[in-house]
Design an enzyme around this catalytic site. Structure first.
Site, PDB file in Angstrom:
ATOM      1  NE  ARG A  57      -2.298  -1.220   3.606  1.00  3.55           N
ATOM      2  CZ  ARG A  57      -1.815  -0.373   4.500  1.00  3.55           C
ATOM      3  NH1 ARG A  57      -1.966   0.936   4.338  1.00  3.55           N
ATOM      4  NH2 ARG A  57      -1.197  -0.805   5.574  1.00  3.55           N
ATOM      5  CE  LYS A  75      -6.420  -3.257   5.580  1.00  5.77           C
ATOM      6  NZ  LYS A  75      -5.876  -4.578   5.372  1.00  5.77           N
ATOM      7  CG  HIS A 130      -6.982  -3.700  10.674  1.00  4.46           C
ATOM      8  ND1 HIS A 130      -5.636  -3.497  10.843  1.00  4.46           N
ATOM      9  CD2 HIS A 130      -7.103  -4.384   9.511  1.00  4.46           C
ATOM     10  CE1 HIS A 130      -4.971  -4.042   9.833  1.00  4.46           C
ATOM     11  NE2 HIS A 130      -5.841  -4.588   9.012  1.00  4.46           N
ATOM     12  CB  SER A 164       0.285  -4.921   8.045  1.00  3.58           C
ATOM     13  OG  SER A 164       0.688  -5.808   7.056  1.00  3.58           O
ATOM     14  CE  LYS A 180      -5.209  -7.758  10.557  1.00  3.52           C
ATOM     15  NZ  LYS A 180      -3.811  -7.348  10.550  1.00  3.52           N
ATOM     16  CB  THR A 181      -4.234 -13.788   7.794  1.00  2.00           C
ATOM     17  OG1 THR A 181      -4.789 -12.524   7.410  1.00  2.00           O
ATOM     18  CG2 THR A 181      -4.623 -14.841   6.787  1.00  2.00           C
ATOM     19  CG  ASP A 217      -7.506  -7.456   6.993  1.00  3.11           C
ATOM     20  OD1 ASP A 217      -6.548  -7.491   7.781  1.00  3.11           O
ATOM     21  OD2 ASP A 217      -7.706  -6.516   6.216  1.00  3.11           O
ATOM     22  NE  ARG A 272      -0.196  -9.066   2.108  1.00  2.00           N
ATOM     23  CZ  ARG A 272      -0.754  -8.779   3.277  1.00  2.00           C
ATOM     24  NH1 ARG A 272      -1.868  -9.381   3.657  1.00  2.00           N
ATOM     25  NH2 ARG A 272      -0.191  -7.917   4.092  1.00  2.00           N
TER      26      ARG A 272
HETATM   27  P1  ATP Z   1      -2.275  -8.022   7.250  1.00  2.84           P
HETATM   28  O1  ATP Z   1      -3.112  -7.001   7.981  1.00  2.84           O
HETATM   29  O2  ATP Z   1      -1.203  -7.382   6.438  1.00  2.84           O
HETATM   30  O3  ATP Z   1      -3.083  -9.004   6.482  1.00  2.84           O
HETATM   31  P2  ATP Z   1      -1.907 -10.045   9.349  1.00  2.84           P
HETATM   32  O4  ATP Z   1      -2.052  -9.501  10.735  1.00  2.84           O
HETATM   33  O5  ATP Z   1      -3.020 -10.829   8.805  1.00  2.84           O
HETATM   34  O6  ATP Z   1      -1.443  -8.843   8.372  1.00  2.84           O
HETATM   35  P3  ATP Z   1      -0.441 -12.422   8.883  1.00  2.84           P
HETATM   36  O7  ATP Z   1      -0.741 -12.530   7.441  1.00  2.84           O
HETATM   37  O8  ATP Z   1      -1.128 -13.359   9.800  1.00  2.84           O
HETATM   38  O9  ATP Z   1      -0.607 -10.927   9.373  1.00  2.84           O
HETATM   39  O10 ATP Z   1       1.111 -12.537   9.007  1.00  2.84           O
HETATM   40  C1  ATP Z   1       1.817 -12.963  10.141  1.00  2.84           C
HETATM   41  C2  ATP Z   1       3.146 -13.510   9.641  1.00  2.84           C
HETATM   42  O11 ATP Z   1       4.040 -13.674  10.696  1.00  2.84           O
HETATM   43  C3  ATP Z   1       2.933 -14.851   8.978  1.00  2.84           C
HETATM   44  O12 ATP Z   1       3.799 -14.929   7.878  1.00  2.84           O
HETATM   45  C4  ATP Z   1       3.341 -15.812  10.106  1.00  2.84           C
HETATM   46  O13 ATP Z   1       3.829 -17.030   9.597  1.00  2.84           O
HETATM   47  C5  ATP Z   1       4.440 -15.024  10.780  1.00  2.84           C
HETATM   48  N1  ATP Z   1       4.653 -15.312  12.208  1.00  2.84           N
HETATM   49  C6  ATP Z   1       5.817 -15.632  12.762  1.00  2.84           C
HETATM   50  N2  ATP Z   1       5.699 -15.801  14.073  1.00  2.84           N
HETATM   51  C7  ATP Z   1       4.424 -15.573  14.397  1.00  2.84           C
HETATM   52  C8  ATP Z   1       3.686 -15.595  15.628  1.00  2.84           C
HETATM   53  N3  ATP Z   1       4.269 -15.876  16.772  1.00  2.84           N
HETATM   54  N4  ATP Z   1       2.369 -15.303  15.578  1.00  2.84           N
HETATM   55  C9  ATP Z   1       1.776 -14.999  14.423  1.00  2.84           C
HETATM   56  N5  ATP Z   1       2.419 -14.954  13.231  1.00  2.84           N
HETATM   57  C10 ATP Z   1       3.731 -15.251  13.206  1.00  2.84           C
HETATM   58 MN    MN Z   2      -4.149 -10.601   7.086  1.00  4.85          MN
END
Ligand code: ATP
Ligand code: MN
Length: 562
Positions: free
Chosen positions: A92, A235, A254, A273, A277-278, A292, A357
């Protein structure tokens, strides 16, 4: 004899590829009518767009065909996912986001580093530029779909774009209407004009680059110029939800959300980010509501989206099997590297970007819960990715602490999702979603406080970031530990677990959690030097307070997240 090469062969008589000149005159008339009346697509003239070849809500397989035919570089992975590239922008561009300042909404908008104002005339100039560009295209795609699973609050969204991959992306990310719903769709509430392949004019008033992402709440429109990163569209939809929902007493969040398969009660995981979350919502023991964007109304929670947008970097079948399997036919894989021989994706390759992604419809997840709605959350979890390694893996928050941490939204920007961020940077992102907020953070905080109180939800702070030292010294919390913590929250185990109150942040640290080593739970004990820990933690706690005070006084923010 008249030689014919390529004419609709359904209604005409053919003789070995040639039309008989003796054929009745009516047949020639039919032929010429068919040529004049070329199959014309969906009519966009009401939008000032006159392209005739417009496909509305094509099936994914049709979008694959379009993408492969018309976009060089686009291909299919061995898993069946569509591989596409977003060009120069692979994340972004928050600094290029603009909100139209209009008398109807200007008192409501939290102007500043998140919402840069744009005058109406400049918006019209950019919008015209986007339409002019779209009008030069030979073919366009329209996706008409919904945002928000609760029919009471859903928005009708129309995406107009020139890249099939963008159409497939939004087909996946929005809520897909049934054929009957599509037939009676009517006028959209919100329109996205995606002309991302064409730049903004840098000499247009207020433009700071060739990228501009402009939203008008009054017109209900989003205009995208100069970035093909698909995440801007989703977004942008979230931004309008963040504007509209609080006016109805609904909290937009979020966060990801899951629900208990038996009781239907939910939990939400807030986080900026890359905080997890995911990843953490892909939990086979729970029902997936969404990864998300959600809203919390008087009836419970609902997902805004119809799909997920997972980070793909270092994705492995072993660590994240559900997400790995979801990246199959119908999914879009953005900016990944694959080998020529087998079209096998190398998820460890960050040559193009750290922010690779995958976007897939939520039905691709085995634990998806449709419709994506659930009861009131029992637990509200704030995910923070602390790059200093001083925040405990899990703490229980009092209502006051909950508001403090929510408004602050401390985290680290992890490499990738935003352009120019290549290693973790400590930052504050109010409500764990600063870049998408429209109202002042207090508006969302008040709504959250009200709902947490009413539904007696527990609030937790979970550090998915560094442990045993800061970035460079310590290590990122192991995913299985974080999963164990989230499990223990869901099972109710942590509610009664012993806690230890640490003096610097005043947090009640959970000091025992199944499947997590005790020594990890209290970060001061996990650091080689307790003194170094105290110094770093004190500095961070001070910046928390400074940021909070600045937010409440309306003054300039310190390390604000753009
Ligand atoms: P976005 O808002 O950009 O979608 P997000 O909060 O969904 O971000 P994720 O896509 O879940 O983020 O990314 C978390 C990343 O961090 C993943 O690649 C995951 O494998 C890695 N990771 C490493 N350690 C951890 C942990 N302890 N808990 C969660 N994720 C972890
Ligand atoms: Mn996500």
């Amino acid at each position: 004899m008249i030689s014919l090469t390529a004419v609709d062969d359904r209604n005409l008589l053919w003789h070995d590829g040639e039309l008989d000149a003796e054929a009745p005159r009516s047949m020639f008339l039919r032929l010429s009518q068919r040529i004049v009346m070329m199959p014309s697509g969906f009519d966009l003239t009401a939008h000032g767009i006159h392209v005739r070849n417009v496909l509305r809500n094509p099936a994914p397989s049709r979008l694959y065909e379009e993408a492969i035919r018309h976009e060089s570089g686009t291909t299919i992975a061995d898993s069946g996912a569509l591989i596409a590239y977003s060009g120069q922008k692979t994340g972004r561009s928050p600094k290029d986001k603009r909100v139209v300042r209009h008398e109807a909404s200007e008192k409501n908008v939290w102007w500043g580093p998140v919402n840069f104002p744009l005058d109406e005339l400049t918006f019209m100039i950019n919008r015209e530029r986007a339409k002019d560009y779209l009008n030069t295209r030979e073919r366009l795609y329209v996706i008409d779909a919904y945002a928000g699973w609760d029919p009471k609050y859903r928005l009708k969204v129309r995406v107009i774009c020139s890249r099939p991959y963008h159409a497939l992306f939004m087909h996946n990310m929005l809520i897909r209407p049934s054929d009957a719903e599509l037939a009676t769709f009517g006028e959209p509430d919100f329109v996205v004009y995606n002309a991302g392949q064409f730049p903004a004019n840098r000499y247009t008033t207020g433009m700071t680059s060739g990228t501009s992402v402009d939203v008008s709440f009054e017109l209900g429109e989003l205009v995208i110029l100069g970035t093909e990163y698909a995440g801007e569209m989703k977004k942008g939809v979230f931004t309008i939800m963040n504007y509209l929902m609080p006016t109805k007493g609904v909290l937009s969040m979020h966060c990801s959300a899951t629900a208990d398969p038996v009781t239907g009660r939910s939990s939400v995981l807030f986080g900026l980010s890359g905080t997890g979350k995911t990843t953490l919502s892909a939990d086979p023991k729970r029902k997936l509501i969404g990864d998300d964007e959600h809203c919390w109304s008087n009836d419970g929670i609902f997902n805004v989206e119809g799909g997920c947008y997972a980070k793909a970097i270092y994705l492995s079948r072993e660590r994240e099997p559900e997400i790995f399997e979801a990246l199959r036919f119908g999914a879009v894989l953005e900016n990944v590297v694959y080998d020529d021989a087998h079209h096998h994706v190398d998820f460890n390759d960050a040559t193009i970007t750290q922010n690779t992604r995958g976007a897939y419809p939520i039905e691709h997840m085995p634990n998806a819960h449709l419709p994506c709605m659930a009861g009131h959350p029992t637990d509200v979890i704030f995910l923070t990715c602390d790059a200093f390694g001083v925040l405990p893996p899990v703490s229980r928050l009092t209502p006051e602490q909950a508001m403090f941490h929510f408004v602050n939204g401390y985290t680290a920007k992890v490499a990738g999702t935003e352009m120019g961020v290549n290693e973790p940077q400590a930052t504050f992102s109010p409500c764990f979603g600063g870049p998408f907020l429209v109202w002042h953070p207090n508006k969302y905080a008040e709504l959250l406080a009200e709902k947490v109180r009413e539904h007696r939800a527990n609030v937790w702070l979970v550090n998915t970031g560094w442990s045993g030292g800061a970035y460079g010294v310590g290590q990122r919390m192991k995913l299985p530990y974080t999963r164990a913590i989230v499990d223990a929250i869901h099972s109710g185990t942590l509610k009664d677990a012993p806690t230890h109150t640490e003096p610097i942040f005043g947090l009640s640290i959970v000091s025992r959690c199944p499947c997590v080593p005790d020594e990890m739970l209290i970060p001061r004990n996990a650091w080689a030097s307790p003194d170094a820990y105290d110094a770093t933690a004190t500095k961070l706690a001070e910046s928390f307070q400074r940021n909070y005070d600045a937010l409440q006084s309306g003054g300039p923010l310190g390390a604000m997240d753009g």
